[in-house]
Scaffold this active site. Sequence first.
Site, PDB file in Angstrom:
ATOM      1  N   TYR B  77     -41.952  -5.753 -29.147  1.00  0.00           N
ATOM      2  CA  TYR B  77     -42.204  -4.873 -28.013  1.00  0.00           C
ATOM      3  C   TYR B  77     -40.859  -4.447 -27.448  1.00  0.00           C
ATOM      4  O   TYR B  77     -40.028  -5.268 -27.125  1.00  0.00           O
ATOM      5  CB  TYR B  77     -42.965  -5.695 -26.995  1.00  0.00           C
ATOM      6  N   TYR B 231     -52.388 -12.509 -22.315  1.00  0.00           N
ATOM      7  CA  TYR B 231     -50.965 -12.765 -22.114  1.00  0.00           C
ATOM      8  C   TYR B 231     -50.570 -12.742 -20.638  1.00  0.00           C
ATOM      9  O   TYR B 231     -49.965 -13.679 -20.136  1.00  0.00           O
ATOM     10  CB  TYR B 231     -50.137 -11.723 -22.885  1.00  0.00           C
ATOM     11  N   HIS B 232     -50.963 -11.689 -19.964  1.00  0.00           N
ATOM     12  CA  HIS B 232     -50.553 -11.534 -18.568  1.00  0.00           C
ATOM     13  C   HIS B 232     -51.226 -12.561 -17.678  1.00  0.00           C
ATOM     14  O   HIS B 232     -50.704 -12.952 -16.653  1.00  0.00           O
ATOM     15  CB  HIS B 232     -50.855 -10.127 -18.084  1.00  0.00           C
ATOM     16  N   LYS B 591     -42.633  -7.139  -2.365  1.00  0.00           N
ATOM     17  CA  LYS B 591     -42.368  -6.733  -3.724  1.00  0.00           C
ATOM     18  C   LYS B 591     -42.275  -5.224  -3.672  1.00  0.00           C
ATOM     19  O   LYS B 591     -43.253  -4.541  -3.509  1.00  0.00           O
ATOM     20  CB  LYS B 591     -43.546  -7.173  -4.576  1.00  0.00           C
ATOM     21  N   ASP B 595     -43.227  -2.422  -9.872  1.00  0.00           N
ATOM     22  CA  ASP B 595     -43.479  -3.619 -10.662  1.00  0.00           C
ATOM     23  C   ASP B 595     -44.601  -4.418 -10.008  1.00  0.00           C
ATOM     24  O   ASP B 595     -44.500  -4.778  -8.846  1.00  0.00           O
ATOM     25  CB  ASP B 595     -42.190  -4.448 -10.744  1.00  0.00           C
ATOM     26  N   HIS B 597     -45.961  -7.417 -11.001  1.00  0.00           N
ATOM     27  CA  HIS B 597     -46.070  -8.855 -11.268  1.00  0.00           C
ATOM     28  C   HIS B 597     -45.932  -9.618  -9.960  1.00  0.00           C
ATOM     29  O   HIS B 597     -44.837  -9.728  -9.428  1.00  0.00           O
ATOM     30  CB  HIS B 597     -44.990  -9.309 -12.245  1.00  0.00           C
TER      31      HIS B 597
END
Lengths: 329, 715
Positions: B77, B231-232, B591, B595, B597
């Site tokens: 990736y 995955y996340h 944040k 992004d 996350h």
Amino acid sequence: MHKDSSYYIQGVLDNNRLMLARTITLVESILSTHQEIAKHVINALLPYTGKAVRLGITGVPGAGKSTFIESFGTMLTTLGHRVAVLAIDPSSTRSGGSILGDKTRMEKLAVNDMAFIRPSPSGGSLGGVARKTRETMLVCEAAGFDVIIVETVGVGQSETTVASMVDFFLVLQISGAGDELQGIKKGVLEVADAIVVNKADGDNVNRAKLAKRQYETALHLVTPSSPNWTPPVMTCSALEQTGLVEVWDTIKSHKRIMTSSGELDKKRQDQAMSWMWFLVNEGLERWFYQHPEIQKLLPEIKQAVEEGKMAPTRAADDLVAILGKNLLF
Amino acid sequence: MATGYEQWVEMATKQMKGKSPDTLNWKSPEGITVKPMYCEDDLKGLATVGSLPGMAPYTRGPMATMYAGRPWTIRQYAGFSTAKASNEFYRKNLAAGQKGLSVAFSLSTHRGYDSDNPRVAGDIGKAGVAIDSIEDMKILFDGIPLDKMSVSMTMNGAVIPILAMWIATAEEQGVKQEQLEGTIQNDILKEYLTRNTYIYPPEPSMRIVSDIMAYASKNMPKYNTISISGYHIMEAGADSVLQCAFTLADGVEYVRAAIKSGMDIDTFAPRLSFFFGVGMNFFMEIAMLRAARFLWHRLMQQFNPKKAQSSMLRTHVQTSGWSLTEQDPYNNVIRTTIEAMSAVLGGTQSLHTNSFDEAVCLPTELSARIARNTQIIIQEESQICRVADPLGGSYYVEWLTNQIVEGAQKIIDEIEEIGGMAKAIESGMPKMRIEESAARRQARIDQGKDVIVGVNKYRLKDEKMDFDILEVPDSVRLEQIDRINQTKKARDNAKCQACLEAVTKAAAGNGNLLEVAIAAAKARATVGEISDAMEKVFGRFVATTQCVSGAYSSEYSEASSDSAQVIEGIRKRTADFLAKTGRRPRILVTKMGQDGHDRGIKVVASSYADLGFDVDISPMFQTPEEAAKMAIENDVHLVGASSLAAGHKTLVPELIQKLKEKGAGEIMVVAGGVIPPSDYQFLYDAGCKGIYGPGTPITESAGKVMDMLEAQYCK
């Protein structure tokens, strides 16, 4: 913290956001030196208060309080109102800390210049919440906000505390599997000026209507607090922004009716009076605990009661007597 | 009992100097009690044992010969800030033996914003390539024949414009749609759970997923229309059982959506692919992959598929980015190797291995080569590929597989009871479970219960960074804006507008969104324009943030008195602060940028509250201006800004500047997350008061924060 009360007073009257925020911090402080300054500030601001609509909102977690306030508050700002939202979040009993996440659910209102949102930790005592929120409300009114919304989570006695400081108390509910009434406390029904069933959207509309009927039935069993006002049950969808105008119309007509009947003034007077008595009690309590002789004797007496050497009634009498003895000097 | 078992207990007890071997039992994060030894007895009656590779229920792998026949696809990736740089990088990698391409997009693109949108000024080219129009896409695949190259694209939010532009690019290359091979992530449900790179509310988003599946089943038969991603979920802090359960439950939800939109199960189910993450818990990860295949087969039976492929779970795996450390970063090469081994022994179909510097920055050419070679060495030097499912029959692995199946099935049942994953997400249940798991893990690390070499054990003194760091220059944004302007100038505007109106109309009605978007892409409409055309009907989704409390400190209460004392010590300091200044230390965690996350800020918020702070959380995707407004109105002492995607150099200084402009310069700002040490001085110079990189124990950063607050307010 600044020492001079005029620093705060002027800042609030100028509607300076930074100063408004700092004045609320001052009001919320537990230090007696700060409270002393706060008293002066509140007193000076008092003439500029009283004109706002004071609105209390409660609801069980999940009822969508924040989403409701986001949509409702945004609608009010489009009507030209300046809206202050005071949100009370529970503090952890173990750590004393808190998570204040309200603005994450009021994203648009949080960046709206016509609105001001201040989340506050409930801190240790209910009296603390009552004092802080009441005075914060006054500060916001003095800063020119004409709708004040006090939000509280439906736990403990916080609803009745909030109900005792607002003009209109709105209980937000959602429809569930037909057992709605189990989730609502009788005490809450008694102080509600309206019940609003939220999330009347999508495939939930019929359930919301059903819930509305159930609450109407339940309200019939409660004596209304005013002969001129029967609390209505309404439905809305904060998500789809339906029913919100109707809620605001209801609040306005409540204000109209209560003003013309003189009940609003009476209500505010009663609130002021019970607030005074509350403060008297609080003052007595503080006087008691800060009394040097009590502070000296308390550990001893406590131990005696714990070990069963002294009856609690006897201990209480002795302790209160110390205050009386002191008065004789 | 197996022959000799009692004798084994006796011997073990002797070796343990009289203690029972049961004292060696280990309780895994999943809550599974792992014994020190397994034997035949442990496999009795397990539904998961006894099959062969390539046969239902595919526990041992989807192919009969597995890697003996053909090894997994090495799929790295990557995406660099610009289409041109990425293109060069891809071509180099293809020459170096890589078989498939995987595109990482810029955060701004993910959220459907064009590079000239002021909201995303700090995000362009961060975390991947920015695509604004088909012109960018053409540069990205210049000289790469799309009829021969399988392309995987990590895109979920702006999935319609991006996929449309890719298809249009292929057609302009002369490639037919039916020749296209590859995968689009298109897994929107997990975005609401963890990564937050969604645009629209869940319902229209699910419709987009169905539209893409329907379009591809007709026109792109070799294309994988969704990559259902665990995955996340893992990276957000979920343990293996949670990852397995939530991912498969997401999968079931997509299957239902597709069937509801009128598709036949066997037309799309064989094209569903999965994407799992593997961390450092070696055997657990292997067992998770095996368990996932078994469970997926079981779950799919309710839809009565006729084709065997319809219930066959095929997956891509990526090694954990979260397990990488900024400290002693070459250790990450070893971690990635171990994780790659578990992915391989678990039977993955393709694999991405992380670069060792990813905890600090985007990969460089050197780090990317090492990552790729990790896989090539396993494939070509180790002889591991010779046997299909070499761990099949291992008492421990088989038993563990069954444990995960049982644990995950329980959670899936719970989700079904709520009414499926979409409803469960609405209820907040999965998110709370993941965050609780994350807070507990942080607490175990902070106490040294979970060892991370170089971070909480064997830490180097005076560590120096001695590798190059890739930086994204601000000129990237300006170049992108330039190309948007050129594209808009050169296009037939009336035609473009008509195409965009068709998109809005399809969104309001039943038209296939991908189909109309391809036309819009060809007419040179931008990602932002196509996204907006849909937003007119769908609206933009606003996340609600919930936060667990108590999970962090509860890991401590189970711990030794030493670490419990650390917690008590900080609690005492916050309480003293209250007594001295009139209120608790109040911090805002924010944040900024695109992004999404939010694991870091969630863990920080939840843990700081447990330590006696009042913690404000800002909404996602804030601009520095908005964050400053919130800090001032809530009157906090300190703002903690989290950055994981290279936005820190613009966003943090801007926040400090805004606070000063508004007269609140005394509000301190600290930063956390992925920040290269070489940028530390830059941030300190900009007025940042503290920087806490990955691996900083919460108790340590909280202690430092208290040092500063006490110095300023408790004089």
